[in-house]
Design an enzyme around this catalytic site. Structure first.
Site, PDB file in Angstrom:
ATOM      1  N   GLU A 163      -4.279   5.789   6.111  1.00 17.61           N
ATOM      2  CA  GLU A 163      -4.010   5.514   4.707  1.00 17.61           C
ATOM      3  C   GLU A 163      -4.347   6.691   3.790  1.00 17.61           C
ATOM      4  O   GLU A 163      -3.628   6.940   2.820  1.00 17.61           O
ATOM      5  CB  GLU A 163      -4.763   4.262   4.264  1.00 17.61           C
ATOM      6  CG  GLU A 163      -4.444   3.813   2.864  1.00 17.61           C
ATOM      7  CD  GLU A 163      -5.005   2.437   2.545  1.00 17.61           C
ATOM      8  OE1 GLU A 163      -5.578   2.272   1.457  1.00 17.61           O
ATOM      9  OE2 GLU A 163      -4.871   1.539   3.381  1.00 17.61           O
ATOM     10  N   SER A 216     -10.554   1.888   3.556  1.00 18.46           N
ATOM     11  CA  SER A 216      -9.839   1.487   4.771  1.00 18.46           C
ATOM     12  C   SER A 216      -9.043   2.689   5.288  1.00 18.46           C
ATOM     13  O   SER A 216      -8.140   3.168   4.602  1.00 18.46           O
ATOM     14  CB  SER A 216      -8.899   0.316   4.476  1.00 18.46           C
ATOM     15  OG  SER A 216      -9.641  -0.820   4.079  1.00 18.46           O
ATOM     16  N   ARG A 268       0.814  -1.218   0.000  1.00 19.20           N
ATOM     17  CA  ARG A 268       0.000   0.000   0.000  1.00 19.20           C
ATOM     18  C   ARG A 268       0.847   1.267   0.000  1.00 19.20           C
ATOM     19  O   ARG A 268       0.516   2.269   0.626  1.00 19.20           O
ATOM     20  CB  ARG A 268      -0.966   0.024   1.188  1.00 19.20           C
ATOM     21  CG  ARG A 268      -1.966  -1.100   1.202  1.00 19.20           C
ATOM     22  CD  ARG A 268      -2.828  -1.079  -0.065  1.00 19.20           C
ATOM     23  NE  ARG A 268      -3.637  -2.290  -0.134  1.00 19.20           N
ATOM     24  CZ  ARG A 268      -3.232  -3.422  -0.717  1.00 19.20           C
ATOM     25  NH1 ARG A 268      -2.044  -3.494  -1.298  1.00 19.20           N
ATOM     26  NH2 ARG A 268      -3.997  -4.475  -0.747  1.00 19.20           N
TER      27      ARG A 268
END
Length: 370
Positions: free
Chosen positions: A362, A242, A158
């Protein structure tokens, strides 16, 4: 226009200036005007948290689109170029319809294709790094588009060198204008799924034959059940996806967690070859220092088991954890960016107090602090 109307979490004030670009030339021209000012680019707005105060700069909204097969791939593969502003899930649907394998497990991910390499998007065993050939980008302060191979982007879990992590600047400040993938040509007929991670996530037997379209539909069903497919009638989808990364910790820390915590050992990085200049080499070889084993931990499990259940909200707040998935922070209707941030701060504090692990957000933050 308020950024609340252009982001999936539905918060954000109107910026001082917004420019829409629909071609690469327009994007390049727009960037030339703002290099020395405050600016950021906006794609699908699905991984962004913008503050309640006016952004005193320029927002460049990338509305380029389109994708096309091109030559250059090895036998059995099809190379495809995608414009940065192309809706990602629409592209995935097209790839599946063409019998091209490599992105079907990433169905339902919101946003645009240009964002995919920045955070190395992935789901159910697939990541963009597995198919990415290169990106076309514009480096900060330059006046030309260049092609950069995938291996030079620092792609990881990620992340990439292009990602603006919370509290830091990216390793490479640049704007992606196009993406090139190599997808495997497998056709549209049912066939066994080779990747064990996809089989496990979708509940498939090792020899069970399914078509790419079936994989896509099963992924969409799973994501809908978690509130991860955009739906204007479902407040659980009014989120930035998320909100926290799954933390990566040492094996020692992971083994200290309760037995029920899902953990995923990461493959160690391959040691690089040592190269010596024979003219100056003294004959000594430095010992290779073993790298500690690293483990990925489920952030959703940490949140829920620190006493914050699905649907948790602070008193009087219009922000809450999703009622379907604790990893999503949602806007229940009219929430402010500060309410989202307040909930995020509370979650981080609780998890750190309970397990000694700090969760890192994130999404990209603009005008918001945790």
């Amino acid at each position: 226009m308020r950024l609340a109307d252009l982001t999936t979490i539905g918060v954000g004030a109107e910026p001082a200036r917004m420019v829409d670009v629909r071609t690469r030339d327009e994007l390049l021209a727009a960037l030339q005007e703002v290099w020395d000012e405050e600016w950021f680019v906006l794609g699908g707005g699905s991984n962004l948290l913008v503050g309640d105060e006016e952004f005193d700069g320029t927002v460049i909204r990338i509305l380029t689109g389109g994708h096309a097969p091109v030559d250059g791939a090895a036998d059995g593969y099809q190379r495809v170029t995608i414009e940065a502003g192309q809706n990602w899930d629409d592209f995935v649907a097209w790839a599946v319809s063409q019998g091209l394998q490599g992105v079907e497990a990433m169905s339902g991910i919101p946003g645009t294709a240009g964002a995919a390499p920045i955070q190395n998007v992935g789901a159910y065993g697939q990541e963009i790094v597995q198919t990415l050939v290169s990106v076309d980008l514009i480096d900060d302060g330059t006046d030309q588009i260049i092609t950069v191979p995938a291996g030079e982007l620092g792609l990881g879990p990620r992340t990439s060198d292009l990602k603006r992590h919370y509290g830091s600047v990216p390793e490479r400040s640049a704007v992606i204008v196009g993406v090139t993938l190599d997808l495997r040509v497998v056709g549209t007929e049912p066939r066994p799924v080779a990747d064990a991670r996809i089989r496990s996530a979708l509940g498939l037997a090792a020899d069970e034959a399914v078509a790419l379209a079936d994989v896509r539909e099963r992924v969409l069903q799973i994501r809908r059940a978690k509130g991860m497919v955009l739906d204007p009638d479902d407040a659980d989808t009014r989120s930035a996806g998320s909100f926290f990364n799954n933390p990566i910790v040492s094996d020692d820390i992971a083994r200290a967690l309760p037995d029920g915590c899902p953990t995923y050992p990461l493959e160690p990085e391959v040691e690089q070859e040592q190269v010596f200049d024979l003219a100056t080499w003294d004959g000594q070889v430095a010992p290779i220092v073993p790298q500690p084993a690293l483990v990925k931990v489920s952030a959703a499990w940490l949140i829920e088991n620190s006493g914050l259940p699905k649907g948790f909200a602070l008193p009087g707040s219009r922000a809450s954890l999703s009622t379907k998935h604790t990893l999503a922070l949602t806007n229940r209707g009219g929430a402010s960016a500060e309410e989202i941030a307040e909930l995020a701060r509370f979650v981080r504090t609780r998890v750190a107090a309970e397990y000694g692990i700090e969760l890192n957000p994130e999404p990209v933050f603009v005008g918001v602090e945790l």
